[in-house]
Design an enzyme around this catalytic site. Structure first.
Site, PDB file in Angstrom:
ATOM      1  N   ASP A  19      50.850   5.884 -24.668  1.00 39.49           N
ATOM      2  CA  ASP A  19      50.595   7.318 -24.861  1.00 39.49           C
ATOM      3  C   ASP A  19      51.007   7.753 -26.266  1.00 39.49           C
ATOM      4  OD1 ASP A  19      49.816   9.871 -24.189  1.00 39.49           O
ATOM      5  OD2 ASP A  19      51.703  10.379 -23.194  1.00 39.49           O
ATOM      6  N   ASN A  21      48.623   8.416 -29.061  1.00 37.10           N
ATOM      7  CA  ASN A  21      47.710   8.168 -30.183  1.00 37.10           C
ATOM      8  C   ASN A  21      47.220   9.466 -30.820  1.00 37.10           C
ATOM      9  OD1 ASN A  21      47.855   5.402 -29.789  1.00 37.10           O
ATOM     10  ND2 ASN A  21      45.979   5.310 -28.570  1.00 37.10           N
ATOM     11  N   GLY A  22      46.794  10.407 -29.970  1.00 31.32           N
ATOM     12  CA  GLY A  22      46.271  11.672 -30.487  1.00 31.32           C
ATOM     13  C   GLY A  22      47.318  12.475 -31.227  1.00 31.32           C
ATOM     14  N   ARG A  32      41.893  12.754 -33.829  1.00 30.69           N
ATOM     15  CA  ARG A  32      42.508  11.971 -32.757  1.00 30.69           C
ATOM     16  C   ARG A  32      41.940  10.554 -32.719  1.00 30.69           C
ATOM     17  NH1 ARG A  32      45.150  14.438 -28.565  1.00 30.69           N
ATOM     18  NH2 ARG A  32      44.256  12.955 -27.081  1.00 30.69           N
ATOM     19  N   SER A  64      42.123   5.973 -18.516  1.00 37.29           N
ATOM     20  CA  SER A  64      42.237   6.376 -17.116  1.00 37.29           C
ATOM     21  C   SER A  64      40.946   7.016 -16.614  1.00 37.29           C
ATOM     22  CB  SER A  64      43.397   7.371 -16.944  1.00 37.29           C
ATOM     23  OG  SER A  64      43.024   8.648 -17.429  1.00 37.29           O
ATOM     24  N   ASN A  67      40.472  10.326 -18.194  1.00 33.72           N
ATOM     25  CA  ASN A  67      40.211  10.435 -19.636  1.00 33.72           C
ATOM     26  C   ASN A  67      38.778  10.843 -19.961  1.00 33.72           C
ATOM     27  OD1 ASN A  67      42.450   7.730 -20.681  1.00 33.72           O
ATOM     28  ND2 ASN A  67      42.827   9.925 -20.440  1.00 33.72           N
ATOM     29  N   LEU A 194      54.053   8.944 -14.267  1.00 35.90           N
ATOM     30  CA  LEU A 194      53.217   7.748 -14.163  1.00 35.90           C
ATOM     31  C   LEU A 194      51.749   8.021 -14.473  1.00 35.90           C
ATOM     32  CD1 LEU A 194      54.733   6.033 -10.993  1.00 35.90           C
ATOM     33  CD2 LEU A 194      54.816   5.199 -13.349  1.00 35.90           C
TER      34      LEU A 194
END
Length: 239
Positions: A19, A21-22, A32, A64, A67, A194
């Protein structure tokens, strides 16, 4: 590898929620999509490092089922990155002997991407090193639903009695069927949830969260997670 790790217990199965990156790109005034590019490059480095620590299975949360709700421009950029990664991965990790498997619902991807996914798995199937599960279009609730439907189908066809169904039967029908549950789940980017990742398998996993954004997550950060993991007392509901 950090010499200190040689004295520690190395978990057999590690999951990582990649988690940040953006946010990494936004902090630098970049789109992003640039963050995802740097995140993909880091993915290769970290995977290679982890394969040398003694971890047997590494499961990385890449994309996911939720996403798809992101802006189309970002989703398209991610799909291009996945495609390029797959092209590279036909030879990637060969020297490291890493076996690559994709978990998740691949039916939503375009046929060319699915073809590359299948080819990548075929090329790597006989490798003997670390197993790398890449979770793409993956959601744990969807995974559990599929397992339940599979069991219901077998009950309907009189292949199994409903009273004989066990937790092992459910586990065996998950994408990770036959693999041990993750000992440790790491999340980068500072969040403490999670996010629909391995909900069934994570029943007794240790959780480690770091504020480090994924593109900045290095070998030393992974080592810190292993050191912290060794401080935990895993009782599995006992005393």
């Amino acid at each position: 590898m950090n010499e200190n790790l040689s004295k520690l217990y190395i978990p057999k199965h590690v999951g990582i929620i990649m988690d940040g990156n953006g946010r990494w790109a936004k902090k630098r005034g970049m789109p992003r999509s640039v963050g995802h590019k740097y995140g993909a490059e880091n993915f290769r480095k970290i995977t290679r490092y982890i394969s040398k620590t003694g971890v047997k299975i590494l499961t990385l949360y890449a994309f996911s089922t939720e996403n798809w709700k992101r802006p189309m421009e970002e989703v398209n950029a991610l799909m291009k990155l996945f495609y390029q990664y797959l092209v590279d991965s036909l030879t990637d990790f060969r020297e490291d002997d890493i076996k690559v498997v994709f978990i998740g619902d691949r039916s939503a991807f375009n046929p060319k991407l699915v073809e590359l996914i299948n080819e990548t798995e075929e090329v790597a199937k006989d490798r003997k090193g670390m197993l790398l599960n890449i979770a793409m279009n993956y959601g744990a609730r969807d995974e559990i639903l599929r397992a339940v439907k599979s069991l219901c189908s077998d009950v309907k066809d009189n292949k199994i009695n409903i009273d004989d169904i066990t937790c092992d039967d459910i586990s065996s029908r998950l994408y990770t069927g036959g693999e041990p549950d993750p000992d440790l789940i790491i999340r980068t980017g500072g969040e403490n949830r999670l996010s629909n990742f391995m909900l069934y398998q994570a029943a007794y996993s240790e959780f480690y969260s770091t504020d480090t954004l994924w593109p900045d997550f290095k070998a030393d950060d992974f080592d810190k997670a292993i050191i912290e993991f060794n401080k935990r007392n895993r009782r599995y509901g006992g005393v």
